[in-house]
Design a protein around this motif. Structure first.
Motif, PDB file in Angstrom:
ATOM      1  N   ALA A   1      -8.885   6.020   0.251  1.00 22.27           N
ATOM      2  CA  ALA A   1      -9.580   7.065   0.996  1.00 22.27           C
ATOM      3  C   ALA A   1     -10.650   7.707   0.110  1.00 22.27           C
ATOM      4  CB  ALA A   1      -8.586   8.110   1.478  1.00 22.27           C
ATOM      5  N   LEU A   2     -10.297   7.978  -1.161  1.00 22.98           N
ATOM      6  CA  LEU A   2     -11.271   8.582  -2.082  1.00 22.98           C
ATOM      7  C   LEU A   2     -12.464   7.654  -2.302  1.00 22.98           C
ATOM      8  CD1 LEU A   2      -9.169  10.319  -4.870  1.00 22.98           C
ATOM      9  CD2 LEU A   2     -10.814  11.357  -3.314  1.00 22.98           C
TER      10      LEU A   2
ATOM     11  N   TYR B   1       0.813  -1.205   0.000  1.00 27.76           N
ATOM     12  CA  TYR B   1       0.000   0.000   0.000  1.00 27.76           C
ATOM     13  C   TYR B   1       0.848   1.257   0.000  1.00 27.76           C
ATOM     14  CZ  TYR B   1      -4.799  -1.509   0.199  1.00 27.76           C
ATOM     15  OH  TYR B   1      -6.023  -1.992  -0.133  1.00 27.76           O
ATOM     16  N   PRO B   2       1.374   1.666  -1.153  1.00 20.40           N
ATOM     17  CA  PRO B   2       2.085   2.937  -1.191  1.00 20.40           C
ATOM     18  C   PRO B   2       1.081   4.073  -0.991  1.00 20.40           C
ATOM     19  CG  PRO B   2       1.848   2.044  -3.409  1.00 20.40           C
ATOM     20  CD  PRO B   2       1.255   1.034  -2.467  1.00 20.40           C
ATOM     21  N   PHE B   3       1.612   5.282  -0.799  1.00 21.01           N
ATOM     22  CA  PHE B   3       0.756   6.426  -0.492  1.00 21.01           C
ATOM     23  C   PHE B   3      -0.338   6.611  -1.545  1.00 21.01           C
ATOM     24  CE2 PHE B   3      -0.105  11.071  -0.349  1.00 21.01           C
ATOM     25  CZ  PHE B   3      -0.654  11.088   0.932  1.00 21.01           C
ATOM     26  N   ARG B   4       0.031   6.360  -2.798  1.00 21.16           N
ATOM     27  CA  ARG B   4      -0.906   6.535  -3.911  1.00 21.16           C
ATOM     28  C   ARG B   4      -2.143   5.639  -3.724  1.00 21.16           C
ATOM     29  NH1 ARG B   4      -0.843   3.264  -7.991  1.00 21.16           N
ATOM     30  NH2 ARG B   4       1.152   2.429  -7.352  1.00 21.16           N
ATOM     31  N   LYS B   5      -1.898   4.389  -3.329  1.00 19.66           N
ATOM     32  CA  LYS B   5      -3.016   3.458  -3.154  1.00 19.66           C
ATOM     33  C   LYS B   5      -3.846   3.812  -1.936  1.00 19.66           C
ATOM     34  CE  LYS B   5      -1.722  -0.964  -5.220  1.00 19.66           C
ATOM     35  NZ  LYS B   5      -1.373  -2.349  -4.879  1.00 19.66           N
ATOM     36  N   MET B   6      -3.171   4.347  -0.896  1.00 11.87           N
ATOM     37  CA  MET B   6      -3.898   4.726   0.308  1.00 11.87           C
ATOM     38  C   MET B   6      -4.856   5.873  -0.013  1.00 11.87           C
ATOM     39  SD  MET B   6      -1.105   4.139   3.373  1.00 11.87           S
ATOM     40  CE  MET B   6      -0.996   5.819   3.753  1.00 11.87           C
TER      41      MET B   6
END
Ligand code: UDP
Ligand code: MG
Length: 310
Positions: free
Chosen positions: A216-217, A207-212
């Motif tokens: 969230a979206l 879960y890199p920041f992009r996937k997190m």
């Protein structure tokens, strides 16, 4: 075939953890003394996890592999697990052993008391960066604030759900899914059980920041209209400001006090409003894009090899 427990595990490049995961789940499930199955959903792994899953499944009939045709994402892998699970209770567990399989017995105990959703609450977290802890904490609290569903705080996907709940979830075909929100949405009798979230057994987070951010979206757009209402709020705010400003500016001009003569004020107002409008457009776009995805009605996932295929 009368399975009591289905343990669903999404797997994406987890060679290092798989044997240990299997060993511990097996030990715990045998302790429960009831029929069980372990559903390993391979979410397009490329590190040899797929072969390893096949090997484990060949040796043990309890293990049922579901091999995806490509990487579809954690949430979709969980969904496939729900579809294939045959148990009276379905447990979702991470492959990296951050959710200790031993906790399943605590969840089972609450289930036997009559609760239909038993979620595991991360009372403590081990071996995660402060950045992950802080963003996760903010994430859970923002979601709690702005969504209409009471999604429990500090709770991941690790949970046990009764067959009744899973059957309802299977009727929710949404594409951009947030399983823990969906499982809160259904209602039923729910309860949390505290546990200590362990460090990853091996490998690195998927879960890199992009996937997190994506997650969230999805969580926000699936369960709240709040972002859309923000545009309305800004609209009223700017219009209100303008209505107040008009008489003031007219008065100052008539009184001969030179005010607001520069271009800077105009420029700031234009940039501010332009920005607000573009952001609102973007927010609208997020919802419209999701609407479009839903309208296409594609299958949620593609299975290359199911548990019954040889
Ligand atoms: N996972 C998955 N597909 C993905 C990303 C992750 O099936 O695209 C699985 C992963 O193998 C693990 C679980 O989802 O079993 C949680 O991922 P991870 O441990 O990387 O997330 P974190 O615990 O760091 O939030
Ligand atoms: Mg993890």
């Amino acid at each position: 075939m009368n399975i009591t427990y289905s343990v669903v595990v999404p797997v994406y490049d987890e060679v290092e953890s798989l044997p240990e995961l299997y060993r511990r789940v097996k030990k715990v499930m045998e302790k429960s003394g009831e029929p069980w199955e372990l559903i390993l959903v391979d979410d397009g792994s490329t590190d040899g996890s797929t072969e390893q899953i096949g090997e484990i499944a060949r040796k043990d009939r309890h293990v049922r592999p579901v091999i995806f045709a490509r990487n579809f994402g954690h949430q979709i892998a969980i969904t496939a697990g729900w579809d294939y699970a045959r148990g009276k209770a379905v447990v979702i567990l991470d492959a990296d052993l951050q959710d200790p399989p031993e906790v399943i017995l605590d969840l089972v105990q609450k289930w036997k008391e009559g609760y239909e959703v038993v979620y595991a609450v991360r009372a403590e977290r081990e071996g995660e960066s402060w950045f992950k802890k802080i963003t996760a904490s903010i994430f859970y609290r923002v979601i709690f604030r702005i969504t209409d569903v009471r999604i429990p705080l500090d709770t991941g996907d690790f949970r046990l759900m009764d067959r009744k709940v899973v059957d309802v979830l299977k009727q929710m075909p949404e594409r951009h899914r947030f399983p823990r929100g969906m499982s809160a949405w259904v209602g039923f009798r729910q309860i949390g059980v505290n546990y200590k979230r362990a460090a990853r057994y091996g490998g690195a987070t998927k879960y890199p920041f992009r996937k997190m951010l994506r997650l969230a979206l999805n969580a926000i757009t699936s369960f709240s209209y709040f972002p859309l209402q923000v545009a309305t709020f800004f609209g009223f705010f700017s219009a209100g400001l303008a209505i107040l400003a008009i008489p003031i500016v007219v008065y100052l001009r008539m009184a001969g006090i030179p005010q607001f003569t520069g271009q800077a004020t105009t420029l700031i107002a234009v940039l501010f409003l332009g920005g607000v409008q573009l952001i609102s457009l973007g927010i609208l776009g997020e919802y419209v894009g999701r609407l479009y995805d839903e309208a296409k009605g594609r299958p949620l996932y593609v299975v290359r090899k199911g548990p019954e295929d040889s």
